[in-house]
Design an enzyme around this catalytic site. Structure first.
Site, mmCIF file in Angstrom:
data_model
loop_
_atom_site.group_PDB
_atom_site.id
_atom_site.type_symbol
_atom_site.label_atom_id
_atom_site.label_comp_id
_atom_site.label_asym_id
_atom_site.label_seq_id
_atom_site.Cartn_x
_atom_site.Cartn_y
_atom_site.Cartn_z
ATOM 1 N N GLU A 173 68.092 -82.754 78.087
ATOM 2 C CA GLU A 173 69.085 -83.361 77.186
ATOM 3 C C GLU A 173 69.363 -82.479 75.966
ATOM 4 O OE1 GLU A 173 71.071 -85.486 77.812
ATOM 5 O OE2 GLU A 173 70.094 -86.229 79.614
HETATM 6 C C1 LIG Z 1 62.409 -81.905 84.557
HETATM 7 C C2 LIG Z 1 63.837 -81.621 84.225
HETATM 8 C C3 LIG Z 1 64.781 -82.615 84.372
HETATM 9 C C4 LIG Z 1 66.132 -82.358 84.098
HETATM 10 N N1 LIG Z 1 67.076 -83.320 84.347
HETATM 11 C C5 LIG Z 1 68.395 -82.983 84.284
HETATM 12 C C6 LIG Z 1 69.408 -83.888 84.754
HETATM 13 O O1 LIG Z 1 69.124 -85.007 85.158
HETATM 14 N N2 LIG Z 1 70.691 -83.469 84.739
HETATM 15 C C7 LIG Z 1 71.071 -82.245 84.293
HETATM 16 O O2 LIG Z 1 72.244 -81.914 84.329
HETATM 17 N N3 LIG Z 1 70.130 -81.352 83.846
HETATM 18 C C8 LIG Z 1 68.817 -81.694 83.831
HETATM 19 N N4 LIG Z 1 67.856 -80.813 83.399
HETATM 20 C C9 LIG Z 1 68.283 -79.510 82.868
HETATM 21 C C10 LIG Z 1 68.042 -79.415 81.374
HETATM 22 O O3 LIG Z 1 68.948 -80.210 80.671
HETATM 23 C C11 LIG Z 1 68.096 -77.912 81.001
HETATM 24 O O4 LIG Z 1 66.927 -77.324 81.534
HETATM 25 C C12 LIG Z 1 68.199 -77.711 79.522
HETATM 26 O O5 LIG Z 1 69.448 -78.145 79.033
HETATM 27 C C13 LIG Z 1 67.993 -76.228 79.123
HETATM 28 O O6 LIG Z 1 68.772 -75.378 79.912
HETATM 29 P P1 LIG Z 1 68.085 -74.120 80.630
HETATM 30 O O7 LIG Z 1 66.885 -74.620 81.360
HETATM 31 O O8 LIG Z 1 69.109 -73.422 81.402
HETATM 32 O O9 LIG Z 1 67.551 -73.239 79.451
HETATM 33 P P2 LIG Z 1 68.433 -72.117 78.643
HETATM 34 O O10 LIG Z 1 69.759 -72.688 78.297
HETATM 35 O O11 LIG Z 1 68.414 -70.856 79.414
HETATM 36 O O12 LIG Z 1 67.562 -71.971 77.335
HETATM 37 C C14 LIG Z 1 66.385 -71.169 77.257
HETATM 38 C C15 LIG Z 1 65.959 -71.061 75.794
HETATM 39 O O13 LIG Z 1 66.996 -70.465 75.023
HETATM 40 C C16 LIG Z 1 67.371 -71.311 73.952
HETATM 41 N N5 LIG Z 1 68.815 -71.242 73.746
HETATM 42 C C17 LIG Z 1 69.790 -71.196 74.675
HETATM 43 N N6 LIG Z 1 70.997 -71.169 74.091
HETATM 44 C C18 LIG Z 1 70.790 -71.223 72.759
HETATM 45 C C19 LIG Z 1 71.634 -71.230 71.620
HETATM 46 N N7 LIG Z 1 72.964 -71.205 71.730
HETATM 47 N N8 LIG Z 1 71.055 -71.279 70.379
HETATM 48 C C20 LIG Z 1 69.724 -71.324 70.238
HETATM 49 N N9 LIG Z 1 68.873 -71.316 71.288
HETATM 50 C C21 LIG Z 1 69.393 -71.276 72.539
HETATM 51 C C22 LIG Z 1 66.941 -72.703 74.355
HETATM 52 O O14 LIG Z 1 66.711 -73.529 73.215
HETATM 53 C C23 LIG Z 1 65.684 -72.417 75.147
HETATM 54 O O15 LIG Z 1 64.588 -72.308 74.273
HETATM 55 C C24 LIG Z 1 66.506 -81.076 83.620
HETATM 56 C C25 LIG Z 1 65.532 -80.084 83.437
HETATM 57 C C26 LIG Z 1 64.230 -80.339 83.757
HETATM 58 C C27 LIG Z 1 63.215 -79.231 83.611
#
Ligand SMILES: Cc1cc2nc3c(=O)[nH]c(=O)nc-3n(C[C@H](O)[C@H](O)[C@H](O)COP(=O)(O)OP(=O)(O)OC[C@H]3O[C@@H](n4cnc5c(N)ncnc54)[C@H](O)[C@@H]3O)c2cc1C
Length: 597
Positions: free
Chosen positions: A439
Site C-alpha cells: 500500500e
Molecule cells: C506480501 C505482499 C502483498 C502485496 N499485495 C498487493 C496487492 O494486493 N495488490 C497490488 O497491486 N500490489 C500488492 N503488493 C505490491 C506492493 O504494493 C509493492 O511491493 C509496493 O508498492 C512496493 O513496490 P516494489 O515492491 O516494486 O518496490 P519499489 O517500488 O521497487 O521500491 C523499492 C524501494 O525504493 C523506494 N522507492 C521507490 N520509489 C521511490 C521514490 N519515488 N521515492 C522514494 N523512495 C522510493 C521504496 O520506498 C522502496 O524502499 C504486495 C506486495 C507484497 C510483498
C-alpha cells in the site's frame, strides 16, 4: 502461547471519550449508534477474534496457503472461519445497508479491524481488500455494476482484490503495461499482475478483481490508466455465475510473514483475453483506485496498531510467567518473574504507550473520514476530507514503522525464546514487516505527506492541526496536576519541533525538493510522534476529569495518566531528534549525493 483479548476498554475510550460518539452519532445514517450499540458490536467482535481467528493464527503461519495447478488451498480452518465471519455480518460492517451492509461508521470498523488483525492478520487481509473493492465500486461504479457485484461482496459470498503491481511497476504505477482492448460492451484484458493478495483461494464462490490497465489510445504515464472489474467467473445480469474468465493464478510467493495470506502472480488473458468492464471513465483509473488505496492505507495503519497490541499482550503474558533473576535492590530477595525488572517494565510500557497513541490517532483519522463522507454541510465535508488526507500517510507510515519496532521489543522481552518460532513472538515481527511496504512504502507515504499534503497546499491543513495542538496546550495550562504539567511541557516541545520543521519544509520544498525529500520520512515520524503525544495528552486530561468526578473506573483512568506520562517522557523527546534530522536536510542531501556506495 497467549490468548488474544481485545482491548475493548481502551477502544471504547477512544471512540466514546477521545473522539466523542455524539459527533459521529449525529451524522446522517448513524442515528442508531448509541453507546450500547457500540458496546455490543465491540464485545461480539472481540469474542469472534478470540474464539475463532486467534486460534488459527499460528497454524496459518506454519501450514500457510498452498498452490497447485492454478488452485490455492488456504490453511486449515480458514475457509470455515470465513464462512462464520460472513454469516456474522462482519464483511459488511461499514457497507451501505442498501446493499446488505450494516452502515456502521469507520470509527467502529477501525476497532473491529484492529481486532481481526491482532487475532489473524493474514485472514483479515481478504475481507479488508473486499471492503476496499466495495468502497471503490460504491463511489465510481455504474448502477448496473453496483447491483451486479455489491450484494455478494458485502455478504462475503464473493471476495475482492486490488491489482496494481506489475514486475516493472511497483511504487511507480505510471509504468503499468497491462492492456485493455475494447470489444463490444466490455474489454479484453491482457497482462501479468504480481503480489496480488488473496488473488486466488477456496474461501468464496467468486473473486472480483479490480485491475489497472491501459486502453489502446491511452496517453503515457498515470493519465493513461483505466480501472476495470474482472470477475474470476463471469456474472449474469441476475448475479448468477457463468463461465470461467481468462484469468488465473500462476504461482504464489514464499514470504517472510503473513503465510496464511496467498500472494499471487495473476495471468490475465493467456487465451482470448480476460473479460473486464470499465469502471467510470477511461484514463481516470488511478484516481478511482485511490478511493480503494486510501481506505487500504488507513486499514494497513490499523494493521500496525493491531500487531503492536498483539505483540504487547504476548510479551506481557511471558513477562509475568518467566522467572529469572532477583528483585533489584533487595538483599537476598526471592527469584522473580522478569516483569519485576525495571528494564522489562520500560519495554512493556513503551509497547503499551505507543500502541494506545497509535490507536487514538487511527480512531481520530477514521472519525474525519466518517465526517468527510457523511456530514450534511459541504464545507465541513471538505475540511474533514483535508484532515483525513493529511493524516492518512501518517497513520499508514508511522503506525506501521512503530509496529515493527514494537514487535521487535516483544521478541526482546522473550529473550532467546523470542528468537525461536515456538513462542509465536517472532511471527508478529515477521508479519509486521510487510506493513511498511505494501500500500505504498514508508518512503512513498512520506513523499505524499510532504509534497501533496503539506507543501502543495502551503501548509493550510497542517497549520490547523498545529493550531488545535496549541489551543489544547492552553487548556492543559489551566489544570493544576503535576503529572499533566510534565505531559504539557513535553508536548509543547514536540509541537514546537513540528512547527519548526513544517516552516523549514514550506520554505525549502519549492527550491530544493531533494532536501525536502531527504527529510520526508523523519518528518512523517515527527508528525506521528507529536500527534500521538497530543492524543495521549488529551486522553490524560479526560482521565483526570473522570477521576475528579470519582469515576468507578479508577484503575483505567489512573493507568491512562501514567501511560500518557510515560509517552511524554520517553517517546515525545524523539521529536527533537527528528526535527534536527529534517532541518539538516540541505546538508544531508550533499552527503547523500556524494555518498560512495
Ligand atoms: C506480501 C505482499 C502483498 C502485496 N499485495 C498487493 C496487492 O494486493 N495488490 C497490488 O497491486 N500490489 C500488492 N503488493 C505490491 C506492493 O504494493 C509493492 O511491493 C509496493 O508498492 C512496493 O513496490 P516494489 O515492491 O516494486 O518496490 P519499489 O517500488 O521497487 O521500491 C523499492 C524501494 O525504493 C523506494 N522507492 C521507490 N520509489 C521511490 C521514490 N519515488 N521515492 C522514494 N523512495 C522510493 C521504496 O520506498 C522502496 O524502499 C504486495 C506486495 C507484497 C510483498
Amino acid at each position: 502461547m497467549s490468548t488474544y483479548a481485545a482491548p475493548i476498554r481502551d477502544m471504547k475510550f477512544a471512540v466514546k471519550e477521545l473522539v466523542g460518539l455524539d459527533d459521529i452519532a449525529g451524522l446522517p445514517g448513524c442515528e442508531d449508534l448509541t453507546p450500547d450499540v457500540v458496546d455490543a458490536v465491540l464485545e461480539e467482535a472481540g469474542k469472534f477474534a478470540t474464539g475463532v481467528l486467534d486460534p488459527l493464527n499460528r497454524p496459518g503461519d506454519t501450514a500457510g496457503a498452498k498452490f497447485s495447478n492454478n488452485v490455492v488451498t488456504t490453511a486449515p480452518g480458514f475457509a470455515d472461519a470465513f464462512k462464520q465471519f460472513s454469516q456474522g455480518g462482519w464483511t459488511g460492517l461499514n457497507c451501505d445497508p442498501q446493499y446488505g451492509g450494516q452502515g456502521l461508521p469507520h470509527i467502529i470498523s477501525a476497532q473491529t479491524s484492529e481486532m481481526w488483525n491482532s487475532a489473524n492478520m493474514s485472514f483479515c487481509l481478504c475481507p479488508m481488500l473486499t471492503a476496499g473493492v466495495v468502497a471503490s465500486l460504491m463511489r465510481h461504479g455504474s448502477d448496473a455494476q453496483k447491483a451486479t457485484y455489491l450484494p455478494n461482496l458485502v455478504s462475503g459470498k464473493w471476495t475482492g482484490t486490488m491489482n496494481l503491481t506489475e514486475p516493472q511497476a511497483g511504487s511507480d504505477l505510471s509504468a503499468v503495461r497491462a492492456r485493455a482492448v475494447p470489444e463490444g460492451d466490455h474489454f479484453r484484458i491482457h497482462g501479468t499482475k504480481i503480489f496480488i493478495t488473496w488473488g486466488e483461494h477456496d474461501m468464496a464462490e467468486n473473486i472480483i478483481h479490480m485491475v489497472l490497465a491501459r486502453t489502446p489510445e491511452a496517453p503515457e504515464g498515470v493519465k493513461g490508466i483505466s480501472l476495470f472489474v474482472v470477475p474470476k467467473f463471469l456474472v449474469g445480469a441476475d448475479s448468477s455465475l457463468g463461465k470461467r474468465n481468462d484469468v488465473k493464478c500462476v504461482s504464489i510467493e514464499h514470504k517472510l510473514g503473513i503465510h496464511g495470506s496467498p500472494t499471487c502472480v495473476m495471468a490475465y488473458g493467456d487465451a482470448d483475453g480476460a473479460i473486464g468492464y470499465l469502471v467510470g471513465e477511461e484514463n481516470r483509473g488511478l484516481e478511482y483506485m485511490f478511493t480503494m488505496m486510501n481506505f487500504a492505507r488507513l486499514e494497513v495503519g490499523i494493521e500496525g496498531v493491531a500487531i503492536a497490541e498483539r505483540a504487547y499482550q504476548h510479551a506481557l503474558d511471558y513477562a509475568r510467567s518467566r522467572v529469572q533473576g532477583r528483585e533489584i535492590g533487595v538483599k537476598n530477595g526471592e527469584r522473580v518473574s522478569i516483569i519485576h525488572h525495571p528494564d522489562v517494565r520500560r519495554m512493556l510500557m513503551s509497547m503499551k504507550a505507543q500502541t494506545e497513541a497509535m490507536r487514538a490517532l487511527a480512531t481520530l483519522a477514521s472519525a474525519h473520514l466518517d465526517k468527510a463522507l457523511l456530514h450534511p454541510d459541504k464545507t465541513e465535508r471538505a475540511g474533514n476530507q483535508a484532515m483525513f488526507d493529511l493524516l492518512t500517510p501518517v497513520v499508514k507510515g508511522w503506525c506501521t514503522e512503530q509496529s515493527i519496532e514494537i514487535a521487535s521489543t516483544g521478541v526482546q522481552i522473550h529473550g532467546g525464546m523470542g528468537f525461536v518460532e515456538e513462542t509465536g513472538a517472532a511471527q508478529y515481527l515477521r508479519d509486521a514487516r510487510i506493513t511498511t511496504i505494501y500500500e505504498g512504502t514508508t518512503g512513498i507515504q512520506a513523499n505524499d505527506l510532504v509534497g501533496r499534503k503539506v507543501a502543495y497546499e502551503k501548509g493550510v491543513t497542517i497549520k490547523l492541526v498545529l493550531g488545535e495542538m496549541r489551543a489544547f496546550d492552553a487548556e492543559l495550562g489551566k489544570v493544576g496536576h503535576p503529572g499533566l504539567a510534565v505531559i504539557r511541557r513535553s508536548l509543547a516541545e514536540g509541537v514546537a519541533a513540528l512547527s519548526e520543521a513544517t516552516d523549514w519544509l514550506l520554505a525549502t520544498f519549492p527550491d530544493n525538493m531533494k532536501a525536502a525529500s531527504a527529510g520526508a520520512v523523519p518528518f512523517l515520524k515527527l508528525f506521528g510522534t507529536v500527534a500521538g503525544g497530543w492524543q495521549m495528552a488529551r486522553a490524560a486530561l479526560i482521565a483526570k476529569n473522570r477521576l475528579d468526578e470519582n469515576s468507578e473506573d479508577y484503575d483505567f483512568y489512573r493507568a491512562k495518566i501514567g501511560t500518557a506520562r510515560f509517552y511524554a517522557e520517553h517517546i515525545l523527546p524523539l521529536a527533537a531528534a527528528y526535527k534536527q534530522e529534517i532541518v539538516h536536510g540541505s546538508s544531508s542531501v550533499l552527503a547523500l549525493e556524494e555518498a560512495q556506495f
